[in-house]
Design an enzyme around this catalytic site. Structure first.
Site, PDB file in Angstrom:
ATOM      1  N   HIS A  65       0.857  -1.209   0.000  1.00  0.00           N
ATOM      2  CA  HIS A  65       0.000   0.000   0.000  1.00  0.00           C
ATOM      3  C   HIS A  65       0.891   1.256   0.000  1.00  0.00           C
ATOM      4  O   HIS A  65       1.316   1.719   1.061  1.00  0.00           O
ATOM      5  CB  HIS A  65      -0.896  -0.044   1.251  1.00  0.00           C
ATOM      6  CG  HIS A  65      -1.903   1.052   1.364  1.00  0.00           C
ATOM      7  ND1 HIS A  65      -3.260   0.822   1.367  1.00  0.00           N
ATOM      8  CD2 HIS A  65      -1.760   2.387   1.504  1.00  0.00           C
ATOM      9  CE1 HIS A  65      -3.906   1.966   1.502  1.00  0.00           C
ATOM     10  NE2 HIS A  65      -3.013   2.936   1.589  1.00  0.00           N
ATOM     11  N   GLU A  74      -5.334  17.126   1.170  1.00  0.00           N
ATOM     12  CA  GLU A  74      -6.366  17.544   2.120  1.00  0.00           C
ATOM     13  C   GLU A  74      -5.899  18.832   2.793  1.00  0.00           C
ATOM     14  O   GLU A  74      -4.777  18.929   3.250  1.00  0.00           O
ATOM     15  CB  GLU A  74      -6.608  16.440   3.145  1.00  0.00           C
ATOM     16  CG  GLU A  74      -7.233  15.219   2.500  1.00  0.00           C
ATOM     17  CD  GLU A  74      -7.094  13.953   3.327  1.00  0.00           C
ATOM     18  OE1 GLU A  74      -7.095  14.056   4.552  1.00  0.00           O
ATOM     19  OE2 GLU A  74      -6.980  12.878   2.715  1.00  0.00           O
ATOM     20  N   THR A 103      -7.430   9.676  -1.193  1.00  0.00           N
ATOM     21  CA  THR A 103      -8.580  10.587  -1.131  1.00  0.00           C
ATOM     22  C   THR A 103      -8.848  11.231  -2.476  1.00  0.00           C
ATOM     23  O   THR A 103      -9.986  11.439  -2.873  1.00  0.00           O
ATOM     24  CB  THR A 103      -8.288  11.747  -0.132  1.00  0.00           C
ATOM     25  OG1 THR A 103      -7.430  11.273   0.892  1.00  0.00           O
ATOM     26  CG2 THR A 103      -9.557  12.301   0.451  1.00  0.00           C
ATOM     27  N   ASP A 289       2.050   2.733   3.670  1.00  0.00           N
ATOM     28  CA  ASP A 289       1.260   3.928   3.321  1.00  0.00           C
ATOM     29  C   ASP A 289       2.216   5.039   2.861  1.00  0.00           C
ATOM     30  O   ASP A 289       1.948   6.223   3.050  1.00  0.00           O
ATOM     31  CB  ASP A 289       0.415   4.394   4.522  1.00  0.00           C
ATOM     32  CG  ASP A 289      -0.815   5.193   4.101  1.00  0.00           C
ATOM     33  OD1 ASP A 289      -1.083   5.299   2.895  1.00  0.00           O
ATOM     34  OD2 ASP A 289      -1.492   5.736   4.999  1.00  0.00           O
ATOM     35  N   SER A 293      -0.239  11.364   3.215  1.00  0.00           N
ATOM     36  CA  SER A 293      -0.020  12.502   4.120  1.00  0.00           C
ATOM     37  C   SER A 293      -0.330  12.092   5.552  1.00  0.00           C
ATOM     38  O   SER A 293      -1.238  11.320   5.818  1.00  0.00           O
ATOM     39  CB  SER A 293      -0.889  13.684   3.708  1.00  0.00           C
ATOM     40  OG  SER A 293      -2.247  13.315   3.730  1.00  0.00           O
TER      41      SER A 293
HETATM   42 ZN    ZN Z   1      -5.640   5.179   3.723  1.00  0.00          ZN
END
Ligand code: ZN
Length: 395
Positions: A65, A74, A103, A289, A293
């Site tokens: 990921h 964001e 996102t 990840d 952010s």
């Molecule tokens: Zn996530």
């Protein structure tokens, strides 16, 4: 001109963890494959000899990921995070990466994600992607999810789809059921895993909707891979129950020190807790990840600035699992090698054995620091020296 790398390589006298311990061996690499593992191999042909004494050989890590083209955004455009560099991955021992959107599936696209995956592959590592982003219905490359899986080799599943989060598209039970079913069918018809990677946010709904899908449909629990499950003690407990029922759960390693002040628990600690409470080690994976952010708060919980997820955290949390939590090396390797390879049906990946891809790492026997990285038979890092950089790194 750099000297041409020899296609035949021989690692001598190294302690092999497949991840299962195999003892002291020689490993013969022919082009991009592991050709032979034996007690002693001697060659009369021109080959590259790598001294494996005082080192251990482990499979190249899989990071399932990573926001390879960046994420975030964001709070405004200035918070868009940059795309990843090859050495961000190889310096963490990662030889296989799964790229995803987050996102923002609007100013960022699947085409851009795929192009970056092809670029990283050309630079020497192995890459795959998930189709879609947070939003349901997913933004796909072709008309729909099954066609994405069937027609595009690099697409192995869907995600990261957000649930239990204020930033999710608030998908309904029926929408999620259809999404998982479509991804599974695409997987069945293409021989891929067809797994949906779920971003789990911090709402009280946690894994409720996934549990309902397991209870009320024929869809197997293994079609879903919830991630970020170290987010809170409540989510850790829900994930523990999910994993004990056969589900796969993913721990995010990019947790800055600052987040410990919140409810998030570090991956090595959750891993230890899971093992102590009977979660099968086969059902746990880690992912970084990376490039996502990360909000950074001060000690009073006041927002300071936006940090960025680091792929290096994957390696650090693996290492801490052994050094700080006393988890056996073989067990600590599973979440970053064997397990994601199995969950995501990554052929030729995740273990050291004959005919597998020559993705392997040499670690220092004493402190488990990263010494050498070999990806598809090519030496990316040798004795801590980076030999292969991304095309535009330092240009
Ligand atoms: Zn996530």
């Amino acid at each position: 001109m750099e000297a041409k790398e020899k296609l035949i390589k021989l690692i001598k006298n190294t302690e092999v963890f497949c991840p299962k311990p195999a003892g002291k061996k020689d490993i013969l690499i022919a082009s991009d494959k592991i050709a032979m593992i034996s007690d002693s191999i001697n060659l009369n042909i021109d080959s590259e000899i790598i001294d494996g004494r005082s080192k251990i050989a482990v499979p190249g890590f899989i990071d399932n990921h990573v926001h390879i083209i960046g994420g975030g955004g964001e709070g405004g455009y200035v918070n868009r995070t940059p795309e990843i560099k090859l050495t961000d991955l190889t310096n963490a021992g990662v030889t296989t990466v799964i790229g995803c959107l987050g996102t923002d599936g609007y100013s960022r696209s699947m085409k851009e994600l795929l192009a970056k995956a092809y670029a990283l592959e050309a630079e020497g590592i192995s890459t795959f992607v998930y189709t879609g982003n947070y939003r349901v219905p997913l933004l796909t490359v072709t008309k729909n999810i099954p066609e994405d899986l069937i027609l595009i080799k690099k697409i192995i599943g869907a995600g990261e789809v957000a649930i239990s989060d204020h930033r999710s598209s608030q998908p309904t039970f029926d929408e999620l059921k259809r999404l998982i079913a479509d991804t599974r069918i695409g997987g069945i018809l293409s021989g891929k895993a067809g797994v949906v990677n779920f971003h789990i946010g911090d709402s009280d709904q946690r894994l409720d909707i996934l549990n309902r899908i397991v209870a009320e449909t024929e869809l197997p629990i293994t079609q879903m891979l919830p991630t970020h499950i170290g987010r809170s003690p409540e989510l850790i407990s829900a994930a523990m129950d999910f994993a004990k029922r056969g589900g796969m759960v993913d721990l995010t390693t990019s947790v800055g020190k600052e987040l410990e002040k919140g409810k998030t628990v570090q991956t090595d600690k959750v891993f230890k807790y899971f093992l102590a409470n009977g979660v099968p080690p086969e059902n746990i994976s880690f992912s970084s990840d990376g490039q996502g952010s990360l909000p950074v708060f001060d000690k009073d919980g006041k927002f300071l600035y936006l940090g960025i997820g680091k792929v290096k955290s994957l390696f650090d949390q693996f290492r801490k699992s052994v050094t700080d939590e006393s988890i056996e090396l073989e067990t600590a390797l599973k979440p970053v090698t064997l397990n994601p390879a199995r969950y995501l049906k990554l052929e030729g990946k995740g273990s050291i054995s004959e005919a597998m891809d020559a993705d392997l790492l040499l670690l220092d026997k004493n402190d488990l620091s990263l010494d050498t990285v070999i990806a598809k038979g090519k030496i990316m890092i040798r004795e801590e020296e980076v030999l292969v950089k991304g095309r535009f790194e330092n240009r």
